[in-house]
Design an enzyme around this catalytic site. Structure first.
Site, PDB file in Angstrom:
ATOM      1  N   HIS A  33       0.862  -1.181   0.000  1.00 62.92           N
ATOM      2  CA  HIS A  33       0.000   0.000   0.000  1.00 62.92           C
ATOM      3  C   HIS A  33       0.897   1.229   0.000  1.00 62.92           C
ATOM      4  CE1 HIS A  33      -2.844   2.960   1.691  1.00 62.92           C
ATOM      5  NE2 HIS A  33      -3.830   2.133   1.364  1.00 62.92           N
TER       6      HIS A  33
ATOM      7  N   ASP B 244       3.064  -4.533   8.033  1.00 68.25           N
ATOM      8  CA  ASP B 244       1.796  -3.824   7.858  1.00 68.25           C
ATOM      9  C   ASP B 244       0.681  -4.853   7.966  1.00 68.25           C
ATOM     10  OD1 ASP B 244      -0.514  -2.642   6.936  1.00 68.25           O
ATOM     11  OD2 ASP B 244       0.360  -1.811   5.108  1.00 68.25           O
TER      12      ASP B 244
ATOM     13  N   GLN C 280      -4.523  -5.322   6.643  1.00 74.65           N
ATOM     14  CA  GLN C 280      -5.447  -6.244   5.995  1.00 74.65           C
ATOM     15  C   GLN C 280      -5.433  -7.631   6.627  1.00 74.65           C
ATOM     16  OE1 GLN C 280      -7.684  -5.482   3.656  1.00 74.65           O
ATOM     17  NE2 GLN C 280      -7.022  -3.351   3.712  1.00 74.65           N
TER      18      GLN C 280
ATOM     19  N   LYS D 164     -10.608  -1.434  10.496  1.00 75.82           N
ATOM     20  CA  LYS D 164     -10.638  -2.656   9.685  1.00 75.82           C
ATOM     21  C   LYS D 164     -11.159  -3.846  10.486  1.00 75.82           C
ATOM     22  CE  LYS D 164      -7.937  -0.778   6.322  1.00 75.82           C
ATOM     23  NZ  LYS D 164      -8.336  -0.515   4.929  1.00 75.82           N
TER      24      LYS D 164
ATOM     25  N   CYS E 215      -4.842   2.419  -3.703  1.00 78.42           N
ATOM     26  CA  CYS E 215      -3.592   2.922  -3.127  1.00 78.42           C
ATOM     27  C   CYS E 215      -2.441   1.944  -3.353  1.00 78.42           C
ATOM     28  CB  CYS E 215      -3.750   3.228  -1.638  1.00 78.42           C
ATOM     29  SG  CYS E 215      -4.806   4.633  -1.300  1.00 78.42           S
TER      30      CYS E 215
END
Length: 404
Positions: free
Chosen positions: A121, A198, A201, A224, A362
Site C-alpha cells: 500500500h 503492515d 489487511q 478494519k 492505493c
C-alpha cells in the site's frame, strides 16, 4: 460453524437499503462495519465517563484512564506482546508506519538500504521514501509474479549487510495475497535487519502473534476490525521503541520540561503526545472482544468458503479476469471485465445496492505491473453470505450488458 443470521443482526447497517435495494456490502477491505456492541460502547463512554485521561485526580478521569489502559491490556493479549508498554495507540496503520519510518530517518545513513515489496500500500512506500531521502539510504523493492506472489529468490538477492529495515505487508489489500511473513522475517534477521509488518489487511482475518512472528514492529487499524475510525495500534519491541525518537512533541510524552532541555516519558507515553482518541481506544478493545467471541479460526474458515464460492461464480462471467491468484490468499477478489473501465462497473452495481471498491486501491505499482488503470475489488467479511455473492454476480452481468 457460524450463525450468520444472528451475526448479521449485530450489524444494524446491513438491514438498510441503498438505491431502493438491500445493501450488499463488499468493501470490507476499505473499512469494516460496526456491531451494536461497538456503537453502544461509544455512546456509553460519552454518556458516563467522558474525561481526559492520565492526568486527572477526579473520579471520571480515573474511570476513563482505567478503561483506556484496560483496552491496552486486551490488545497486548490479543497480539501476544510481552509487555503492555509495547502497545502504542495511534490514529491508524498509516500513522504507525510514519512514526517508525520517521524514527528510522534519524538512524539510517547513506549506503544503508530499506526493502519494501511490490505489493505494498502507498502507506508502506511513501514514508520509507521520506526516510531514505532524509538519510541518503536506498529503497529496494521485492518484485512480484503474475499470480500476485512475491518472488522470494529475488528477496534473497536483495538482502545484504546494507539492509537495515524490511517493511512488508502481511496481506495485500489489492490482491488478497498472504505473504510468507515468518520466512521473510527470518531471512531479514539473518542479515541483522529490523522488520515492520503492515497488518492492516491481516488483522480482520488472522490473530497475529508477534512473539511467534518475532517482528520488531506490527501495525494495524481499528476500523478494519469493526472498531472506530481514527484508531490504530503500533506494536514495537521494547528495545526498538526505546531506540526511536518521539514522533510528536507535547503533553503526556514528557518527563520534565524546561526551556533549556526536555526529557521524555517512558513507554508507551513517549509516543502518545497530546489528548488521544480516548473513546476510540477504549472501544477498540470492545471490537477485539467481539471478534474473539466469534473466533478467528471460525472467521477464517467461513471467509475461505466465501472466497472459493465467489471466485467460482465470478469466473462464470465471460470476459472476466481475476488479478491475484496466489495459492495463499484471503477473501479479496480483484477483477476486471474486458473492454470496460472498472469505474463504470462500480457505478452501475452501486445502483443495484452492491458496494464494491474501484480504482488502484492505493497500490499504483501493482496496477502498473498489470498495465491496468485499476480493478473492481469485492472484499468479503464474516457477516457476508453466498446469497449476496449471487447478487453481485447478477449485478456485474447486468452492468456488462449495459456497457458492452
Amino acid at each position: 460453524m457460524l450463525d450468520i443470521k444472528a451475526i448479521r443482526q449485530d450489524f444494524p447497517i446491513l438491514s438498510r437499503e441503498v438505491n431502493g435495494k438491500p445493501l450488499v456490502y463488499f468493501d470490507n477491505a476499505a473499512t469494516a462495519q460496526k456491531p451494536k456492541v461497538v456503537e453502544e460502547a461509544i455512546k456509553n463512554y460519552y454518556e458516563t465517563i467522558n474525561a481526559n485521561i492520565h492526568r486527572g485526580v477526579h473520579t471520571l478521569s480515573q474511570l476513563a484512564t482505567d478503561a483506556y489502559e484496560e483496552s491496552r491490556l486486551k490488545i497486548q493479549q490479543h497480539v501476544n506482546a510481552k509487555h503492555s508498554h509495547e502497545i502504542i495507540f495511534t490514529a491508524g496503520t498509516t500513522f504507525g508506519i510514519n512514526l517508525v519510518a520517521n524514527g528510522f530517518g534519524t538512524l539510517l545513513k547513506e549506503g544503508d538500504e530499506v526493502i519494501v515489496s511490490a505489493l505494498e500500500h502507498h502507506s508502506n512506500i511513501v514514508p520509507w521514501q521520506f526516510a531514505c531521502e532524509r538519510s541518503g539510504a536506498k529503497l529496494r523493492v521485492i518484485p512480484m509474479n503474475l499470480e500476485g506472489e512475491l518472488i522470494l529468490s529475488e528477496y534473497d538477492t536483495l538482502l545484504s549487510e546494507k539492509t537495515k529495515v524490511v517493511a512488508i505487508t502481511h496481506i495485500s489489500n489489492a490482491l488478497g495475497t498472504i505473504n510468507p511473513i515468518k520466512e521473510i522475517i527470518i531471512k531479514a534477521h539473518a542479515v541483522g535487519a529490523a522488520v515492520l509488518v503492515d497488518g492492516a489487511q491481516a488483522t480482520p482475518h488472522i490473530k497475529p502473534d508477534v512473539i511467534d512472528l518475532d517482528c520488531e514492529f506490527y501495525v494495524f487499524s481499528g476500523h478494519k476490525i469493526c472498531g472506530p475510525t481514527g484508531t490504530g495500534i503500533l506494536y514495537g519491541k521494547e528495545e526498538w521503541l526505546n531506540k526511536l525518537p518521539p514522533y510528536q512533541g507535547g503533553g503526556e510524552m514528557i518527563k520534565q520540561v524546561t526551556f533549556e532541555k526536555t526529557t521524555y516519558a517512558c513507554l508507551p507515553h513517549k509516543f502518545e503526545a497530546g489528548t488521544p482518541n480516548i473513546s476510540g481506544g477504549i472501544v477498540l478493545g470492545h471490537a477485539i472482544d467481539y471478534l474473539n467471541g466469534i473466533g478467528f479460526d471460525n472467521i477464517a474458515a467461513y471467509e475461505k468458503e466465501l472466497l472459493d464460492y465467489g471466485t467460482a461464480r465470478l469466473l462464470e462471467i465471460d470476459g472476466l479476469k481475476i488479478y491475484g491468484t496466489a495459492k495463499e490468499k484471503t477473501s479479496v477478489i480483484s477483477f476486471n471485465i474486458a473492454n470496460i473501465h472498472p469505474y463504470d462497473i462500480g457505478v452501475i452495481v452501486d445502483k443495484l445496492g452492491v458496494a464494491v471498491r474501484t480504482g488502484h486501491h492505493c497500490t499504483q505499482p501493482i496496477m502498473d505491473f498489470f498495465e491496468i488503470p485499476g480493478t473492481i475489488r469485492a472484499s468479503f467479511s464474516f457477516y457476508n453470505t453466498k446469497e449476496e455473492i449471487d447478487i453481485l454476480v447478477e449485478a456485474v452481468k447486468k452492468a456488462q450488458t449495459m456497457l458492452s
